[in-house]
Design a protein around this motif. Structure first.
Motif, PDB file in Angstrom:
ATOM      1  N   VAL A  35       0.838  -1.209   0.000  1.00 47.25           N
ATOM      2  CA  VAL A  35       0.000   0.000   0.000  1.00 47.25           C
ATOM      3  C   VAL A  35       0.869   1.254   0.000  1.00 47.25           C
ATOM      4  O   VAL A  35       0.664   2.179  -0.801  1.00 47.25           O
ATOM      5  CB  VAL A  35      -0.952  -0.001   1.216  1.00 47.25           C
ATOM      6  CG1 VAL A  35      -1.695   1.333   1.311  1.00 47.25           C
ATOM      7  CG2 VAL A  35      -1.946  -1.146   1.122  1.00 47.25           C
ATOM      8  N   VAL A  38       2.662   1.714  -3.327  1.00 45.16           N
ATOM      9  CA  VAL A  38       1.808   2.291  -4.379  1.00 45.16           C
ATOM     10  C   VAL A  38       1.767   3.815  -4.233  1.00 45.16           C
ATOM     11  O   VAL A  38       1.883   4.550  -5.226  1.00 45.16           O
ATOM     12  CB  VAL A  38       0.387   1.710  -4.310  1.00 45.16           C
ATOM     13  CG1 VAL A  38      -0.553   2.473  -5.241  1.00 45.16           C
ATOM     14  CG2 VAL A  38       0.384   0.230  -4.681  1.00 45.16           C
ATOM     15  N   LEU A  42       3.158   6.599  -6.950  1.00 53.07           N
ATOM     16  CA  LEU A  42       2.356   7.703  -7.494  1.00 53.07           C
ATOM     17  C   LEU A  42       3.042   9.046  -7.245  1.00 53.07           C
ATOM     18  O   LEU A  42       2.959   9.959  -8.065  1.00 53.07           O
ATOM     19  CB  LEU A  42       0.954   7.682  -6.875  1.00 53.07           C
ATOM     20  CG  LEU A  42       0.091   6.462  -7.222  1.00 53.07           C
ATOM     21  CD1 LEU A  42      -1.234   6.516  -6.489  1.00 53.07           C
ATOM     22  CD2 LEU A  42      -0.138   6.383  -8.729  1.00 53.07           C
ATOM     23  N   ARG A 131      -7.494  10.118 -11.046  1.00 52.27           N
ATOM     24  CA  ARG A 131      -7.504   9.097  -9.995  1.00 52.27           C
ATOM     25  C   ARG A 131      -8.198   7.822 -10.471  1.00 52.27           C
ATOM     26  O   ARG A 131      -7.693   6.711 -10.252  1.00 52.27           O
ATOM     27  CB  ARG A 131      -8.214   9.638  -8.759  1.00 52.27           C
ATOM     28  CG  ARG A 131      -8.219   8.670  -7.579  1.00 52.27           C
ATOM     29  CD  ARG A 131      -8.904   9.271  -6.381  1.00 52.27           C
ATOM     30  NE  ARG A 131      -8.228  10.489  -5.932  1.00 52.27           N
ATOM     31  CZ  ARG A 131      -8.648  11.226  -4.907  1.00 52.27           C
ATOM     32  NH1 ARG A 131      -9.756  10.881  -4.249  1.00 52.27           N
ATOM     33  NH2 ARG A 131      -7.983  12.309  -4.561  1.00 52.27           N
ATOM     34  N   LYS A 132      -9.324   7.962 -11.142  1.00 51.42           N
ATOM     35  CA  LYS A 132     -10.059   6.802 -11.644  1.00 51.42           C
ATOM     36  C   LYS A 132      -9.260   6.095 -12.742  1.00 51.42           C
ATOM     37  O   LYS A 132      -9.257   4.859 -12.819  1.00 51.42           O
ATOM     38  CB  LYS A 132     -11.422   7.244 -12.179  1.00 51.42           C
ATOM     39  CG  LYS A 132     -12.346   6.090 -12.557  1.00 51.42           C
ATOM     40  CD  LYS A 132     -13.714   6.612 -12.944  1.00 51.42           C
ATOM     41  CE  LYS A 132     -14.662   5.481 -13.311  1.00 51.42           C
ATOM     42  NZ  LYS A 132     -14.905   4.567 -12.165  1.00 51.42           N
ATOM     43  N   MET A 134      -5.986   5.931 -12.987  1.00 53.62           N
ATOM     44  CA  MET A 134      -4.882   5.199 -12.379  1.00 53.62           C
ATOM     45  C   MET A 134      -5.356   3.913 -11.729  1.00 53.62           C
ATOM     46  O   MET A 134      -4.764   2.846 -11.932  1.00 53.62           O
ATOM     47  CB  MET A 134      -4.168   6.075 -11.344  1.00 53.62           C
ATOM     48  CG  MET A 134      -3.375   7.228 -11.937  1.00 53.62           C
ATOM     49  SD  MET A 134      -2.068   6.693 -13.092  1.00 53.62           S
ATOM     50  CE  MET A 134      -1.089   5.626 -12.048  1.00 53.62           C
ATOM     51  N   TRP A 135      -6.426   3.978 -10.943  1.00 49.23           N
ATOM     52  CA  TRP A 135      -6.874   2.817 -10.181  1.00 49.23           C
ATOM     53  C   TRP A 135      -7.604   1.785 -11.037  1.00 49.23           C
ATOM     54  O   TRP A 135      -7.537   0.587 -10.752  1.00 49.23           O
ATOM     55  CB  TRP A 135      -7.779   3.254  -9.030  1.00 49.23           C
ATOM     56  CG  TRP A 135      -7.034   3.951  -7.931  1.00 49.23           C
ATOM     57  CD1 TRP A 135      -7.031   5.284  -7.649  1.00 49.23           C
ATOM     58  CD2 TRP A 135      -6.143   3.358  -6.982  1.00 49.23           C
ATOM     59  NE1 TRP A 135      -6.199   5.555  -6.599  1.00 49.23           N
ATOM     60  CE2 TRP A 135      -5.648   4.395  -6.152  1.00 49.23           C
ATOM     61  CE3 TRP A 135      -5.722   2.048  -6.742  1.00 49.23           C
ATOM     62  CZ2 TRP A 135      -4.752   4.163  -5.121  1.00 49.23           C
ATOM     63  CZ3 TRP A 135      -4.831   1.817  -5.705  1.00 49.23           C
ATOM     64  CH2 TRP A 135      -4.357   2.860  -4.903  1.00 49.23           C
ATOM     65  N   ASP A 136      -8.321   2.226 -12.058  1.00 47.44           N
ATOM     66  CA  ASP A 136      -9.138   1.298 -12.850  1.00 47.44           C
ATOM     67  C   ASP A 136      -8.482   0.849 -14.151  1.00 47.44           C
ATOM     68  O   ASP A 136      -8.849  -0.196 -14.705  1.00 47.44           O
ATOM     69  CB  ASP A 136     -10.496   1.941 -13.181  1.00 47.44           C
ATOM     70  CG  ASP A 136     -11.341   2.180 -11.945  1.00 47.44           C
ATOM     71  OD1 ASP A 136     -11.047   1.555 -10.907  1.00 47.44           O
ATOM     72  OD2 ASP A 136     -12.284   2.991 -12.007  1.00 47.44           O
ATOM     73  N   LEU A 139      -3.063   0.983 -13.110  1.00 49.86           N
ATOM     74  CA  LEU A 139      -2.498   0.110 -12.082  1.00 49.86           C
ATOM     75  C   LEU A 139      -2.823  -1.371 -12.287  1.00 49.86           C
ATOM     76  O   LEU A 139      -1.940  -2.228 -12.078  1.00 49.86           O
ATOM     77  CB  LEU A 139      -2.953   0.574 -10.692  1.00 49.86           C
ATOM     78  CG  LEU A 139      -2.256   1.831 -10.156  1.00 49.86           C
ATOM     79  CD1 LEU A 139      -2.838   2.235  -8.816  1.00 49.86           C
ATOM     80  CD2 LEU A 139      -0.753   1.612 -10.039  1.00 49.86           C
ATOM     81  N   PRO A 140      -4.056  -1.740 -12.680  1.00 46.80           N
ATOM     82  CA  PRO A 140      -4.315  -3.172 -12.930  1.00 46.80           C
ATOM     83  C   PRO A 140      -3.408  -3.759 -14.006  1.00 46.80           C
ATOM     84  O   PRO A 140      -2.934  -4.896 -13.878  1.00 46.80           O
ATOM     85  CB  PRO A 140      -5.788  -3.187 -13.361  1.00 46.80           C
ATOM     86  CG  PRO A 140      -6.381  -1.986 -12.706  1.00 46.80           C
ATOM     87  CD  PRO A 140      -5.302  -0.948 -12.764  1.00 46.80           C
TER      88      PRO A 140
END
Length: 219
Positions: A35, A38, A42, A131-132, A134-136, A139-140
């Motif tokens: 965590v 990550v 960023l 932000r969306k 990067m996370w969706d 990053l995956p």
């Protein structure tokens, strides 16, 4: 060969109790380290010079210090500086988390950089918030690329967890040394602990391979 494994049969359950402590250190440090790693990754790709500079400086510190030095500093300096009697578990988890995050952040940063730039451009064109995106999206895909490196870091973390025996934590290695001192037998209990570590690492590698195969099929 003058070996007497029969003499340590009765204390095998005692040694195995250290397995839970070893796994507790490893799992907590791996989760928290990932965590924090990550977040640091960023920061490193951020255009904010303060965040970027902090992440780079942070990584250089923990890369430049031996892990055992960081561990002893946290364990012995915390009571002196903050008047708090830190436990071996807390000191170990804090040290391994901070140290592991420094290496994981570089791995994640490299994984993010390896994602096709067109993915970002398409997300920006569609008006997806950063932000969306990067996370969706980013990053995956990065995680798929860096899974083997993360497994290697987890294996290193599992083996490094033996260092907590130096600050009194009764993990596998500490218990083996206690048995060795009581029985005057060193090779047998240490070999048993080595075998347990080997089984743990082989199991972790096996699980990682299964996960990697499933992620490839989902592409």
């Amino acid at each position: 060969m003058n070996l007497h494994f029969e003499l340590i049969l009765e204390i095998i359950p005692y040694i195995l109790q250290g397995l839970f402590i070893t796994l507790e250190f490893t799992l907590l440090s791996a989760i928290l380290g990932f965590v924090w790693g990550v977040v640091l990754a960023l920061f490193k790709i951020s255009h904010n010079k303060i965040l970027n500079g902090f992440a780079v400086f942070y990584t250089s510190i923990f890369r430049g210090l031996p892990l055992i030095l960081s561990l002893t500093l946290v364990y012995f300096a915390t009571p002196q500086l903050f008047h708090y009697d830190i436990t071996a578990l807390e000191a170990g988890v804090i040290t391994f988390t901070l140290n592991s995050a420094a290496y994981i952040s570089e791995t994640i940063r490299a994984g993010i950089a390896a994602v096709d730039r067109g993915q970002r451009e398409a997300a920006i064109a569609l008006g997806i918030p950063y932000r969306k995106m990067m996370w969706d999206i980013i990053l995956p895909q990065a995680f798929k690329n860096i899974l083997p490196a993360l497994v290697n870091e987890s294996i290193a973390l599992l083996k490094d967890s033996a260092l907590v025996s130096t600050i009194g934590a009764t993990d596998l290695l500490r218990r083996a040394n206690i048995v060795a001192a009581e029985k005057y037998l060193y090779f047998e209990p240490l070999l048993l602990v080595g075998f347990i570590y080997y089984i743990l690492i082989i199991s972790l590698t096996w699980v990682a391979r299964i996960l990697e195969r499933r992620m490839r099929r989902s592409d």
